[in-house]
Motif scaffolding. Structure first.
Motif, mmCIF file in Angstrom:
data_model
loop_
_atom_site.group_PDB
_atom_site.id
_atom_site.type_symbol
_atom_site.label_atom_id
_atom_site.label_comp_id
_atom_site.label_asym_id
_atom_site.label_seq_id
_atom_site.Cartn_x
_atom_site.Cartn_y
_atom_site.Cartn_z
ATOM 1 N N ARG A 11 -16.847 -1.262 -7.192
ATOM 2 C CA ARG A 11 -15.833 -2.300 -7.331
ATOM 3 C C ARG A 11 -14.425 -1.746 -7.543
ATOM 4 N N PRO A 12 -14.208 -0.851 -8.542
ATOM 5 C CA PRO A 12 -12.857 -0.297 -8.700
ATOM 6 C C PRO A 12 -12.401 0.526 -7.497
ATOM 7 N N LEU A 13 -13.335 1.175 -6.810
ATOM 8 C CA LEU A 13 -12.963 1.930 -5.612
ATOM 9 C C LEU A 13 -12.476 1.009 -4.503
ATOM 10 N N ILE A 14 -13.167 -0.107 -4.332
ATOM 11 C CA ILE A 14 -12.734 -1.078 -3.322
ATOM 12 C C ILE A 14 -11.378 -1.650 -3.701
ATOM 13 N N SER A 15 -11.192 -1.951 -4.985
ATOM 14 C CA SER A 15 -9.905 -2.462 -5.453
ATOM 15 C C SER A 15 -8.794 -1.453 -5.180
ATOM 16 N N PHE A 16 -9.075 -0.185 -5.435
ATOM 17 C CA PHE A 16 -8.091 0.865 -5.182
ATOM 18 C C PHE A 16 -7.702 0.914 -3.712
ATOM 19 N N CYS A 17 -8.705 0.883 -2.843
ATOM 20 C CA CYS A 17 -8.431 0.947 -1.396
ATOM 21 C C CYS A 17 -7.618 -0.253 -0.928
ATOM 22 N N VAL A 18 -7.965 -1.434 -1.426
ATOM 23 C CA VAL A 18 -7.242 -2.644 -1.037
ATOM 24 C C VAL A 18 -5.790 -2.575 -1.507
ATOM 25 N N LEU A 66 -0.690 5.585 -4.893
ATOM 26 C CA LEU A 66 -1.811 6.085 -5.687
ATOM 27 C C LEU A 66 -1.873 5.448 -7.072
ATOM 28 N N VAL A 67 -0.782 4.826 -7.524
ATOM 29 C CA VAL A 67 -0.834 4.147 -8.822
ATOM 30 C C VAL A 67 -1.778 2.953 -8.767
ATOM 31 N N ALA A 68 -2.202 2.580 -7.557
ATOM 32 C CA ALA A 68 -3.209 1.526 -7.420
ATOM 33 C C ALA A 68 -4.474 1.907 -8.179
ATOM 34 N N GLY A 69 -4.741 3.218 -8.252
ATOM 35 C CA GLY A 69 -5.901 3.687 -8.999
ATOM 36 C C GLY A 69 -5.785 3.389 -10.486
ATOM 37 N N TYR A 70 -4.555 3.355 -10.994
ATOM 38 C CA TYR A 70 -4.351 3.012 -12.402
ATOM 39 C C TYR A 70 -4.799 1.582 -12.664
ATOM 40 N N PHE A 71 -4.402 0.663 -11.795
ATOM 41 C CA PHE A 71 -4.792 -0.738 -11.959
ATOM 42 C C PHE A 71 -6.295 -0.915 -11.767
ATOM 43 N N SER A 72 -6.874 -0.182 -10.856
ATOM 44 C CA SER A 72 -8.293 -0.340 -10.542
ATOM 45 C C SER A 72 -9.211 0.196 -11.626
ATOM 46 N N PHE A 73 -8.809 1.299 -12.280
ATOM 47 C CA PHE A 73 -9.699 1.976 -13.235
ATOM 48 C C PHE A 73 -9.262 1.840 -14.690
ATOM 49 N N TRP A 127 4.386 -1.246 -7.426
ATOM 50 C CA TRP A 127 3.847 -1.630 -8.736
ATOM 51 C C TRP A 127 3.674 -3.148 -8.826
ATOM 52 N N ALA A 128 4.690 -3.885 -8.373
ATOM 53 C CA ALA A 128 4.625 -5.351 -8.432
ATOM 54 C C ALA A 128 3.473 -5.882 -7.592
ATOM 55 N N LEU A 129 3.278 -5.315 -6.404
ATOM 56 C CA LEU A 129 2.197 -5.768 -5.538
ATOM 57 C C LEU A 129 0.841 -5.471 -6.157
ATOM 58 N N CYS A 130 0.667 -4.268 -6.702
ATOM 59 C CA CYS A 130 -0.599 -3.911 -7.349
ATOM 60 C C CYS A 130 -0.850 -4.811 -8.559
ATOM 61 N N PHE A 131 0.197 -5.110 -9.300
ATOM 62 C CA PHE A 131 0.091 -5.987 -10.464
ATOM 63 C C PHE A 131 -0.385 -7.379 -10.047
ATOM 64 N N VAL A 132 0.172 -7.903 -8.982
ATOM 65 C CA VAL A 132 -0.217 -9.226 -8.480
ATOM 66 C C VAL A 132 -1.656 -9.203 -7.957
ATOM 67 N N LEU A 133 -1.991 -8.193 -7.171
ATOM 68 C CA LEU A 133 -3.341 -8.106 -6.617
ATOM 69 C C LEU A 133 -4.377 -7.904 -7.720
ATOM 70 N N ASP A 134 -4.037 -7.124 -8.725
ATOM 71 C CA ASP A 134 -4.941 -6.921 -9.847
ATOM 72 C C ASP A 134 -5.200 -8.244 -10.568
#
Length: 255
Positions: free
Chosen positions: A110-117, A178-185, A230-237
Protein backbone atom coordinates in the motif's frame (compact mmCIF):
# COMPACT_ATOMS: atom_id res chain seq x y z
CA UNK A 1 -9.68 -22.61 4.95
CA UNK A 2 -8.50 -22.51 8.59
CA UNK A 3 -8.27 -19.29 10.60
CA UNK A 4 -4.47 -19.39 10.80
CA UNK A 5 -4.36 -19.34 7.00
CA UNK A 6 -6.24 -16.06 6.81
CA UNK A 7 -4.88 -12.56 7.32
CA UNK A 8 -7.44 -9.92 8.19
CA UNK A 9 -6.51 -6.65 6.52
CA UNK A 10 -8.38 -3.59 7.73
CA UNK A 11 -7.87 -0.89 5.13
CA UNK A 12 -8.61 1.95 7.50
CA UNK A 13 -6.81 0.89 10.68
CA UNK A 14 -3.65 2.72 9.60
CA UNK A 15 -5.52 6.00 9.64
CA UNK A 16 -7.86 5.57 12.60
CA UNK A 17 -5.00 4.94 15.03
CA UNK A 18 -3.38 8.33 14.54
CA UNK A 19 -6.29 10.63 13.79
CA UNK A 20 -5.17 13.35 16.20
CA UNK A 21 -1.60 13.15 14.93
CA UNK A 22 -2.81 13.63 11.39
CA UNK A 23 -4.98 16.57 12.45
CA UNK A 24 -1.90 18.32 13.82
CA UNK A 25 0.03 17.38 10.69
CA UNK A 26 -2.76 18.83 8.53
CA UNK A 27 -2.89 22.14 10.38
CA UNK A 28 0.90 22.50 10.34
CA UNK A 29 1.04 21.89 6.58
CA UNK A 30 -1.76 24.32 5.78
CA UNK A 31 -0.03 27.07 7.79
CA UNK A 32 3.43 26.31 6.36
CA UNK A 33 2.19 26.14 2.77
CA UNK A 34 0.24 29.39 3.16
CA UNK A 35 3.17 31.34 4.63
CA UNK A 36 5.78 29.93 2.23
CA UNK A 37 3.41 30.47 -0.72
CA UNK A 38 3.14 34.19 0.07
CA UNK A 39 6.93 34.46 0.43
CA UNK A 40 7.59 32.60 -2.82
CA UNK A 41 5.08 34.78 -4.69
CA UNK A 42 6.92 37.87 -3.48
CA UNK A 43 10.30 36.42 -4.48
CA UNK A 44 9.09 35.44 -7.96
CA UNK A 45 7.46 38.82 -8.57
CA UNK A 46 10.27 40.92 -7.12
CA UNK A 47 13.11 39.04 -8.84
CA UNK A 48 15.91 40.74 -6.88
CA UNK A 49 17.12 37.59 -5.12
CA UNK A 50 16.89 35.58 -8.35
CA UNK A 51 18.96 38.15 -10.24
CA UNK A 52 21.53 38.44 -7.46
CA UNK A 53 22.13 34.68 -7.26
CA UNK A 54 22.11 34.09 -11.01
CA UNK A 55 24.45 37.03 -11.52
CA UNK A 56 27.20 35.13 -9.73
CA UNK A 57 27.22 32.53 -12.52
CA UNK A 58 26.89 34.90 -15.49
CA UNK A 59 29.86 36.30 -17.39
CA UNK A 60 28.81 39.91 -18.00
CA UNK A 61 31.74 40.62 -20.32
CA UNK A 62 31.03 37.76 -22.71
CA UNK A 63 27.26 37.58 -22.07
CA UNK A 64 27.29 33.85 -21.41
CA UNK A 65 26.84 31.36 -18.61
CA UNK A 66 30.31 29.74 -18.50
CA UNK A 67 28.98 26.48 -17.03
CA UNK A 68 26.02 26.13 -19.40
CA UNK A 69 27.70 23.37 -21.39
CA UNK A 70 29.86 21.95 -18.61
CA UNK A 71 30.16 18.21 -19.19
CA UNK A 72 30.43 17.57 -15.45
CA UNK A 73 27.23 19.45 -14.61
CA UNK A 74 25.37 18.21 -17.66
CA UNK A 75 26.33 14.53 -17.41
CA UNK A 76 26.46 14.05 -13.64
CA UNK A 77 24.44 16.91 -12.17
CA UNK A 78 21.73 16.73 -14.82
CA UNK A 79 21.50 13.41 -16.65
CA UNK A 80 22.83 11.03 -13.98
CA UNK A 81 20.79 12.43 -11.09
CA UNK A 82 17.68 12.57 -13.25
CA UNK A 83 18.11 8.92 -14.23
CA UNK A 84 18.78 7.98 -10.61
CA UNK A 85 15.53 9.51 -9.38
CA UNK A 86 13.68 7.75 -12.19
CA UNK A 87 15.31 4.50 -11.03
CA UNK A 88 13.83 4.98 -7.54
CA UNK A 89 10.37 5.28 -9.06
CA UNK A 90 10.87 2.20 -11.23
CA UNK A 91 12.00 0.19 -8.19
CA UNK A 92 8.90 1.34 -6.34
CA UNK A 93 6.66 0.21 -9.19
CA UNK A 94 8.37 -3.20 -9.42
CA UNK A 95 8.13 -3.79 -5.66
CA UNK A 96 4.47 -2.72 -5.69
CA UNK A 97 3.69 -5.32 -8.33
CA UNK A 98 5.69 -8.02 -6.56
CA UNK A 99 3.74 -7.25 -3.39
CA UNK A 100 0.69 -8.93 -4.89
CA UNK A 101 2.51 -12.28 -4.78
CA UNK A 102 5.38 -11.94 -2.31
CA UNK A 103 4.19 -12.23 1.30
CA UNK A 104 7.20 -10.33 2.69
CA UNK A 105 6.30 -7.31 0.55
CA UNK A 106 2.56 -7.49 1.14
CA UNK A 107 2.61 -5.13 4.14
CA UNK A 108 4.54 -2.57 2.07
CA UNK A 109 2.33 -2.79 -0.98
CA UNK A 110 0.00 0.00 0.00
CA UNK A 111 2.63 2.65 0.90
CA UNK A 112 4.66 1.65 -2.16
CA UNK A 113 1.67 2.18 -4.43
CA UNK A 114 0.99 5.51 -2.72
CA UNK A 115 4.60 6.53 -3.28
CA UNK A 116 4.46 5.66 -6.98
CA UNK A 117 1.18 7.51 -7.47
CA UNK A 118 2.35 10.64 -5.64
CA UNK A 119 5.84 10.73 -7.18
CA UNK A 120 4.54 10.06 -10.69
CA UNK A 121 1.75 12.62 -10.36
CA UNK A 122 4.21 15.22 -9.06
CA UNK A 123 6.57 14.79 -12.00
CA UNK A 124 3.70 14.94 -14.51
CA UNK A 125 2.16 17.97 -12.81
CA UNK A 126 5.40 19.95 -12.91
CA UNK A 127 6.01 18.93 -16.53
CA UNK A 128 2.53 20.15 -17.48
CA UNK A 129 2.98 23.51 -15.75
CA UNK A 130 6.40 23.96 -17.33
CA UNK A 131 5.06 23.15 -20.80
CA UNK A 132 2.32 25.77 -20.46
CA UNK A 133 4.42 28.41 -18.68
CA UNK A 134 5.05 31.87 -20.11
CA UNK A 135 8.22 32.44 -18.05
CA UNK A 136 11.62 32.12 -19.70
CA UNK A 137 14.81 30.51 -18.45
CA UNK A 138 17.65 32.88 -17.45
CA UNK A 139 19.74 31.99 -20.50
CA UNK A 140 16.81 33.04 -22.74
CA UNK A 141 16.22 36.38 -21.01
CA UNK A 142 17.46 39.63 -22.56
CA UNK A 143 19.55 40.71 -19.56
CA UNK A 144 21.51 37.46 -19.84
CA UNK A 145 22.07 37.57 -23.60
CA UNK A 146 18.77 35.99 -24.64
CA UNK A 147 15.83 37.39 -26.58
CA UNK A 148 12.87 37.09 -24.17
CA UNK A 149 11.79 39.50 -21.42
CA UNK A 150 11.73 38.63 -17.74
CA UNK A 151 8.15 38.39 -16.51
CA UNK A 152 7.02 38.51 -12.85
CA UNK A 153 4.93 35.56 -11.66
CA UNK A 154 1.24 35.76 -12.68
CA UNK A 155 1.95 38.31 -15.42
CA UNK A 156 -0.44 38.17 -18.35
CA UNK A 157 1.29 37.23 -21.61
CA UNK A 158 0.83 39.69 -24.45
CA UNK A 159 0.45 38.50 -28.03
CA UNK A 160 3.91 39.61 -29.16
CA UNK A 161 5.82 37.70 -26.46
CA UNK A 162 6.81 34.07 -27.03
CA UNK A 163 6.18 31.75 -24.02
CA UNK A 164 9.39 30.70 -22.31
CA UNK A 165 8.18 27.32 -20.90
CA UNK A 166 10.57 27.48 -17.94
CA UNK A 167 8.52 27.66 -14.72
CA UNK A 168 8.64 25.82 -12.38
CA UNK A 169 11.95 23.94 -12.36
CA UNK A 170 11.42 20.67 -14.19
CA UNK A 171 14.78 19.09 -13.40
CA UNK A 172 14.51 19.66 -9.65
CA UNK A 173 11.08 18.01 -9.65
CA UNK A 174 12.73 14.60 -10.11
CA UNK A 175 14.51 14.96 -6.79
CA UNK A 176 11.71 16.69 -4.91
CA UNK A 177 9.25 14.01 -6.08
CA UNK A 178 11.02 11.59 -3.74
CA UNK A 179 9.45 13.38 -0.76
CA UNK A 180 6.34 11.43 -1.78
CA UNK A 181 7.96 8.59 0.15
CA UNK A 182 7.76 10.71 3.30
CA UNK A 183 3.98 11.01 2.96
CA UNK A 184 3.60 7.34 2.06
CA UNK A 185 5.68 5.87 4.91
CA UNK A 186 5.35 8.50 7.66
CA UNK A 187 2.99 6.36 9.76
CA UNK A 188 4.00 2.79 8.89
CA UNK A 189 7.78 3.27 8.59
CA UNK A 190 8.86 6.59 10.21
CA UNK A 191 12.57 5.87 9.66
CA UNK A 192 11.96 5.22 5.96
CA UNK A 193 9.86 8.37 5.76
CA UNK A 194 12.71 10.48 7.15
CA UNK A 195 15.11 8.85 4.71
CA UNK A 196 12.84 9.72 1.77
CA UNK A 197 12.37 13.26 3.06
CA UNK A 198 16.09 13.94 3.44
CA UNK A 199 16.96 12.24 0.14
CA UNK A 200 14.24 14.10 -1.75
CA UNK A 201 15.25 17.49 -0.37
CA UNK A 202 18.97 16.92 -0.95
CA UNK A 203 18.46 15.60 -4.48
CA UNK A 204 15.98 18.35 -5.34
CA UNK A 205 18.15 21.21 -4.12
CA UNK A 206 21.31 19.77 -5.69
CA UNK A 207 19.56 19.25 -9.02
CA UNK A 208 18.04 22.71 -8.78
CA UNK A 209 21.39 24.32 -7.93
CA UNK A 210 23.00 22.64 -10.94
CA UNK A 211 20.41 24.30 -13.17
CA UNK A 212 20.96 27.68 -11.52
CA UNK A 213 24.70 27.43 -12.16
CA UNK A 214 24.07 26.48 -15.79
CA UNK A 215 21.64 29.40 -16.26
CA UNK A 216 18.65 27.13 -16.80
CA UNK A 217 16.54 28.25 -13.83
CA UNK A 218 16.17 30.88 -11.14
CA UNK A 219 16.09 30.02 -7.45
CA UNK A 220 12.38 30.87 -7.28
CA UNK A 221 11.65 28.34 -10.04
CA UNK A 222 13.05 25.54 -7.87
CA UNK A 223 11.41 26.79 -4.67
CA UNK A 224 8.07 26.74 -6.44
CA UNK A 225 8.78 23.21 -7.63
CA UNK A 226 9.24 22.10 -4.03
CA UNK A 227 6.10 23.96 -2.95
CA UNK A 228 3.97 22.47 -5.71
CA UNK A 229 5.28 18.92 -5.23
CA UNK A 230 4.76 19.10 -1.47
CA UNK A 231 1.27 20.59 -1.85
CA UNK A 232 0.25 17.92 -4.36
CA UNK A 233 1.56 15.08 -2.18
CA UNK A 234 -0.21 16.62 0.83
CA UNK A 235 -3.51 16.72 -1.06
CA UNK A 236 -3.14 13.21 -2.46
CA UNK A 237 -2.18 11.86 0.95
CA UNK A 238 -5.32 13.40 2.43
CA UNK A 239 -7.42 12.00 -0.40
CA UNK A 240 -6.01 8.50 0.10
CA UNK A 241 -6.71 8.78 3.82
CA UNK A 242 -10.29 9.89 3.19
CA UNK A 243 -10.96 7.05 0.74
CA UNK A 244 -9.41 4.53 3.14
CA UNK A 245 -11.70 5.62 5.95
CA UNK A 246 -14.70 5.09 3.68
CA UNK A 247 -13.68 1.59 2.54
CA UNK A 248 -15.35 -1.12 4.67
CA UNK A 249 -13.37 -3.85 6.34
CA UNK A 250 -12.47 -6.70 4.03
CA UNK A 251 -11.01 -10.09 4.69
CA UNK A 252 -8.30 -11.53 2.52
CA UNK A 253 -7.19 -15.16 2.83
CA UNK A 254 -3.88 -16.31 1.50
CA UNK A 255 -2.93 -19.97 1.09
Amino acid sequence: MSADQCNILNFNVRYKVKTKTYRDFFILNVIALSISGVIFIWLARDGALDFWITGHFFDVKNHIFPFENSSLLENIGHTFLKDLTAFFLIIGIVLSILGFWNSSLRSLRRPLISFCVMAGASALFISFLKATSIHACPWDIEMYGGHLPWLPLFTQLTTHIVPGHCWPGGHASGGFALVAGYFSFKEDRPAWARMFLITGLVFGFVMGFVQIVRGAHFLSHNLWTLWLVWALCFVLDGLIRYISLKVPKRQFCYP
